[in-house]
Design a protein around this motif. Structure first.
Motif, PDB file in Angstrom:
ATOM      1  N   VAL A 279       0.849  -1.197   0.000  1.00  0.00           N
ATOM      2  CA  VAL A 279       0.000   0.000   0.000  1.00  0.00           C
ATOM      3  C   VAL A 279       0.884   1.247   0.000  1.00  0.00           C
ATOM      4  N   VAL A 280       0.633   2.134  -0.944  1.00  0.00           N
ATOM      5  CA  VAL A 280       1.294   3.446  -0.942  1.00  0.00           C
ATOM      6  C   VAL A 280       0.297   4.449  -0.379  1.00  0.00           C
ATOM      7  N   VAL A 281       0.757   5.281   0.536  1.00  0.00           N
ATOM      8  CA  VAL A 281      -0.112   6.304   1.117  1.00  0.00           C
ATOM      9  C   VAL A 281       0.535   7.659   0.831  1.00  0.00           C
TER      10      VAL A 281
ATOM     11  N   GLY B  31      -5.008   8.056  -1.246  1.00  0.00           N
ATOM     12  CA  GLY B  31      -4.715   9.495  -1.306  1.00  0.00           C
ATOM     13  C   GLY B  31      -5.948  10.322  -1.633  1.00  0.00           C
ATOM     14  N   TRP B  32      -5.745  11.607  -1.754  1.00  0.00           N
ATOM     15  CA  TRP B  32      -6.823  12.581  -1.969  1.00  0.00           C
ATOM     16  C   TRP B  32      -6.965  12.865  -3.471  1.00  0.00           C
ATOM     17  N   THR B  33      -8.176  13.149  -3.921  1.00  0.00           N
ATOM     18  CA  THR B  33      -8.403  13.364  -5.364  1.00  0.00           C
ATOM     19  C   THR B  33      -8.088  14.786  -5.811  1.00  0.00           C
ATOM     20  N   GLY B  34      -7.779  15.690  -4.883  1.00  0.00           N
ATOM     21  CA  GLY B  34      -7.503  17.079  -5.266  1.00  0.00           C
ATOM     22  C   GLY B  34      -8.737  17.966  -5.243  1.00  0.00           C
ATOM     23  N   SER B  35      -9.931  17.378  -5.022  1.00  0.00           N
ATOM     24  CA  SER B  35     -11.169  18.174  -4.950  1.00  0.00           C
ATOM     25  C   SER B  35     -11.770  18.048  -3.551  1.00  0.00           C
ATOM     26  N   PRO B  36     -12.502  19.076  -3.117  1.00  0.00           N
ATOM     27  CA  PRO B  36     -13.096  18.996  -1.774  1.00  0.00           C
ATOM     28  C   PRO B  36     -14.212  17.956  -1.688  1.00  0.00           C
ATOM     29  N   ASP B  37     -14.313  17.322  -0.533  1.00  0.00           N
ATOM     30  CA  ASP B  37     -15.398  16.375  -0.220  1.00  0.00           C
ATOM     31  C   ASP B  37     -15.589  15.324  -1.302  1.00  0.00           C
ATOM     32  N   ASP B  38     -14.507  14.830  -1.844  1.00  0.00           N
ATOM     33  CA  ASP B  38     -14.604  13.889  -2.952  1.00  0.00           C
ATOM     34  C   ASP B  38     -14.223  12.501  -2.445  1.00  0.00           C
TER      35      ASP B  38
ATOM     36  N   PRO C 274     -14.928   9.081  -4.081  1.00  0.00           N
ATOM     37  CA  PRO C 274     -15.418   8.019  -4.964  1.00  0.00           C
ATOM     38  C   PRO C 274     -15.091   6.648  -4.374  1.00  0.00           C
ATOM     39  N   GLU C 275     -15.826   5.639  -4.812  1.00  0.00           N
ATOM     40  CA  GLU C 275     -15.504   4.262  -4.415  1.00  0.00           C
ATOM     41  C   GLU C 275     -14.116   3.926  -4.970  1.00  0.00           C
ATOM     42  N   PRO C 276     -13.410   2.965  -4.360  1.00  0.00           N
ATOM     43  CA  PRO C 276     -12.100   2.572  -4.909  1.00  0.00           C
ATOM     44  C   PRO C 276     -12.219   2.288  -6.409  1.00  0.00           C
ATOM     45  N   PHE C 277     -11.220   2.755  -7.184  1.00  0.00           N
ATOM     46  CA  PHE C 277     -11.289   2.588  -8.631  1.00  0.00           C
ATOM     47  C   PHE C 277      -9.892   2.328  -9.178  1.00  0.00           C
ATOM     48  N   SER C 278      -9.835   1.958 -10.463  1.00  0.00           N
ATOM     49  CA  SER C 278      -8.530   1.680 -11.073  1.00  0.00           C
ATOM     50  C   SER C 278      -8.313   2.612 -12.241  1.00  0.00           C
ATOM     51  N   THR C 279      -7.091   3.064 -12.398  1.00  0.00           N
ATOM     52  CA  THR C 279      -6.743   3.832 -13.586  1.00  0.00           C
ATOM     53  C   THR C 279      -5.278   3.571 -13.903  1.00  0.00           C
ATOM     54  N   ASP C 280      -4.978   3.461 -15.202  1.00  0.00           N
ATOM     55  CA  ASP C 280      -3.586   3.346 -15.604  1.00  0.00           C
ATOM     56  C   ASP C 280      -2.863   2.229 -14.842  1.00  0.00           C
ATOM     57  N   ASP C 281      -3.509   1.089 -14.682  1.00  0.00           N
ATOM     58  CA  ASP C 281      -2.920  -0.065 -13.971  1.00  0.00           C
ATOM     59  C   ASP C 281      -2.685   0.168 -12.485  1.00  0.00           C
ATOM     60  N   MET C 282      -3.385   1.121 -11.901  1.00  0.00           N
ATOM     61  CA  MET C 282      -3.188   1.351 -10.459  1.00  0.00           C
ATOM     62  C   MET C 282      -4.534   1.319  -9.744  1.00  0.00           C
ATOM     63  N   ASP C 283      -4.575   0.677  -8.557  1.00  0.00           N
ATOM     64  CA  ASP C 283      -5.804   0.643  -7.757  1.00  0.00           C
ATOM     65  C   ASP C 283      -5.763   1.794  -6.766  1.00  0.00           C
ATOM     66  N   LEU C 284      -6.800   2.618  -6.829  1.00  0.00           N
ATOM     67  CA  LEU C 284      -6.776   3.854  -6.050  1.00  0.00           C
ATOM     68  C   LEU C 284      -7.885   3.889  -5.005  1.00  0.00           C
ATOM     69  N   VAL C 285      -7.544   4.377  -3.823  1.00  0.00           N
ATOM     70  CA  VAL C 285      -8.502   4.476  -2.719  1.00  0.00           C
ATOM     71  C   VAL C 285      -8.503   5.929  -2.255  1.00  0.00           C
ATOM     72  N   ALA C 286      -9.651   6.591  -2.382  1.00  0.00           N
ATOM     73  CA  ALA C 286      -9.700   8.034  -2.095  1.00  0.00           C
ATOM     74  C   ALA C 286      -9.933   8.311  -0.609  1.00  0.00           C
ATOM     75  N   VAL C 287      -9.204   9.305  -0.105  1.00  0.00           N
ATOM     76  CA  VAL C 287      -9.432   9.820   1.250  1.00  0.00           C
ATOM     77  C   VAL C 287     -10.010  11.228   1.088  1.00  0.00           C
TER      78      VAL C 287
ATOM     79  N   ARG D 299      -6.223   5.552   9.241  1.00  0.00           N
ATOM     80  CA  ARG D 299      -7.359   4.615   9.286  1.00  0.00           C
ATOM     81  C   ARG D 299      -7.620   4.016   7.902  1.00  0.00           C
ATOM     82  N   ALA D 300      -7.538   4.878   6.879  1.00  0.00           N
ATOM     83  CA  ALA D 300      -7.785   4.380   5.515  1.00  0.00           C
ATOM     84  C   ALA D 300      -6.736   3.328   5.142  1.00  0.00           C
ATOM     85  N   ALA D 301      -5.470   3.595   5.477  1.00  0.00           N
ATOM     86  CA  ALA D 301      -4.411   2.632   5.151  1.00  0.00           C
ATOM     87  C   ALA D 301      -4.634   1.330   5.925  1.00  0.00           C
ATOM     88  N   ALA D 302      -5.044   1.449   7.179  1.00  0.00           N
ATOM     89  CA  ALA D 302      -5.268   0.263   8.012  1.00  0.00           C
ATOM     90  C   ALA D 302      -6.383  -0.605   7.431  1.00  0.00           C
ATOM     91  N   GLU D 303      -7.360   0.027   6.812  1.00  0.00           N
ATOM     92  CA  GLU D 303      -8.477  -0.742   6.249  1.00  0.00           C
ATOM     93  C   GLU D 303      -8.101  -1.452   4.952  1.00  0.00           C
TER      94      GLU D 303
END
Ligand code: ADP
Ligand code: F6P
Length: 466
Positions: A10-12, A54-61, A63-76, A125-129
């Protein structure tokens, strides 16, 4: 121990590798996030097949975990207030200037610190999950220095690594920080803390011994509960192959030729590519170039400066001031020395895709990298990676981490010494092709043998061995 997830790596990081961009009509797309962290870590992520939190760069964003460019992303998610207090405030108006030699005065506000703690807690907490049992969690950069300790409390089973992409300040500067003990204890939650330079690791060890109960025993800092932390330098790099491939692409080469024509086919193109940040020494570079024109040492027909300045942290006051100053300087130089259709400085306040960026690197005779302080500076390594033709010269500040590795082939400068910088610019422009080839060979030998995959292997092997 909190509930476990399924990712064994996991990268945070504060930001996801992509930013959400919302158009005027409300549609959204994803764009590569700015900065060196993403350049370095995206290939690592793809190679090790894990999840990036990590964070998407927008406020209160959120999204459900998603994949892009061969990477699995989890938004905080971050609220607008947290962006102001934690990101723009504590991260970029307290820590960033403090860690970069106080080029701008850091501000210390208790409410910023409270937000920093709260957001670090959320990332932990997000990383722990997300992390599977006994997973490796690799936390990135100054925005998340409390996460190692917080995560270790939640998940003592994990291997926790931390890497600081920016400089770690000298002890006298760090000691200003009202929350110095808490930050150090936060980092000491990791099994391995990686820095760009050896001096940074020593600074950290000395500070940990002074302000926490940790003591250096042999190679490791040992905490009261017996937890051991290794602090070491791992100079980061880039995926050389990615840049080299683009540089070989005939379309990119054609674009480089077109760029040369578009800027008036001068004898010398000098190039700067930076986030518009006060650490990058853009003003010093412009001053030196402007003085060379003023003195007639160069003419605008002979030499132009292309300065790409990526918009960055635009709501932080020091960045707004910097933009005004840089644009005033560019306007003055062009007003004094430009002609219709032929400015002396081509100033581009914009982000570019990778192929345009590499075309610019190929078009440049002299790459000017003059930060007043920089953790590494990956642009310098990108320039070298693009120059399979063994042409071009690299001017590199002594105060960039890259100077430790590239000092033999680059023209090293102290950017504060404007006369020295001017002399170096002239020398780099007038370099004999044989010398430039020799220097570029040295630079390329180093960069091609120290690319990001080697960095990742070294730091992750050291982490697993802790
Ligand atoms: P920092 O991490 O401080 O931004 P680095 O030089 O280490 O500095 O990394 C900057 C990264 O951002 C490099 O990979 C560079 O190619 C990229 N970059 C800089 N400016 C632009 C731009 N205008 N468009 C696209 N990428 C850019
Ligand atoms: O280390 C460089 C760095 O600060 C990263 O941490 C960051 O992601 C990048 O530059 C760009 O900055 P920002 O995320 O504030 O736009």
């Amino acid at each position: 121990m909190s509930t476990t997830g399924t990712s064994s790596f996991v990268v945070v990081a504060n930001r996801l590798p992509v930013d959400r961009v919302t158009a005027a009509d409300g549609t959204t797309t994803w764009r590569r996030s700015p900065g060196g962290l993403v350049t370095a870590m995206a290939p690592v992520m793809r190679a090790y097949d894990g999840a990036w939190v990590g964070w998407t760069g927008s406020p209160d964003d959120a999204p459900e975990p998603f994949s892009t460019d061969d990477m699995d992303l989890v938004a905080v998610p971050l609220s607008a207030e947290e962006i102001a207090l934690y990101y723009e405030g504590f991260s970029n108006a307290t820590l960033w200037p403090l860690y970069h030699d106080v080029i701008v005065q850091p501000e210390y506000h208790r409410e910023w610190w409270d937000a920093y703690r709260a957001v670090n807690q959320r990332f932990a907490r997000a990383a722990a999950e997300v992390a599977a049992e006994n997973a490796v969690v690799f936390i990135q950069d100054y925005q998340l220095q409390l996460v190692p300790q917080l995560l270790r409390e939640l998940r003592p089973d994990l291997k926790i690594g931390f890497f600081l992409h920016i400089p770690f300040p000298p002890t006298e500067l760090f000691a200003q920080l009202p929350w110095r003990r808490q930050i150090l204890e936060g980092l000491l939650g990791a099994d391995l803390v990686g820095f760009q330079r050896a001096g940074a690791a020593s600074n950290f060890e000395a500070l940990a011994e002074t302000f926490t109960t940790a003591s250096l025993q042999g190679e490791a800092l040992v905490l009261e509960d017996g937890h051991e932390v290794l602090a070491r330098a791992f100079p980061i790099s880039i995926q050389v192959e990615e840049v080299a491939k683009l540089a070989e692409d005939p379309e990119v080469q054609q674009r480089a030729a077109t760029i040369r024509e578009e800027v008036g086919a001068p004898v010398h193109i000098l190039l700067g590519v930076d986030r518009l940040d006060y650490t990058k020494g853009i003003g010093h570079r412009l001053k030196a170039f402007g003085e060379l024109l003023a003195e007639g040492a160069i003419t605008p027909e002979e030499a132009v400066l292309v300065q790409v300045a990526t918009p960055s942290r635009e709501r932080v006051e020091a960045y707004q001031t910097l933009r005004d100053e840089v644009e005033l300087q560019v306007g003055r130089i062009n007003g004094d020395y430009g002609r219709i259709g032929h400015p002396a400085v081509h100033y581009l306040h914009s982000s570019y895709d990778r192929s345009e960026l590499v075309a610019l690197l190929l078009a440049a005779d002299v790459m000017v990298v003059t930060p007043l302080r920089d953790g590494m500076n990956l642009v310098a390594k990108e320039y070298v990676s693009a120059r399979a033709d063994l042409r071009g010269a690299l001017i590199l500040s002594e105060f960039a981490g890259a100077a430790d590795e590239l000092g033999d082939g680059a023209f090293l400068v102290n950017p504060h010494d404007i006369d020295g910088l001017k002399r170096t610019m002239l020398a780099a422009m007038r370099i004999h092709p044989d010398e430039s080839e020799q220097r570029m060979k040295l630079l390329r030998d180093h960069v091609t043998s120290h690319d990001i995959s080697r960095w990742a292997t070294e730091i992750l092997t050291a982490l697993r061995a802790t």
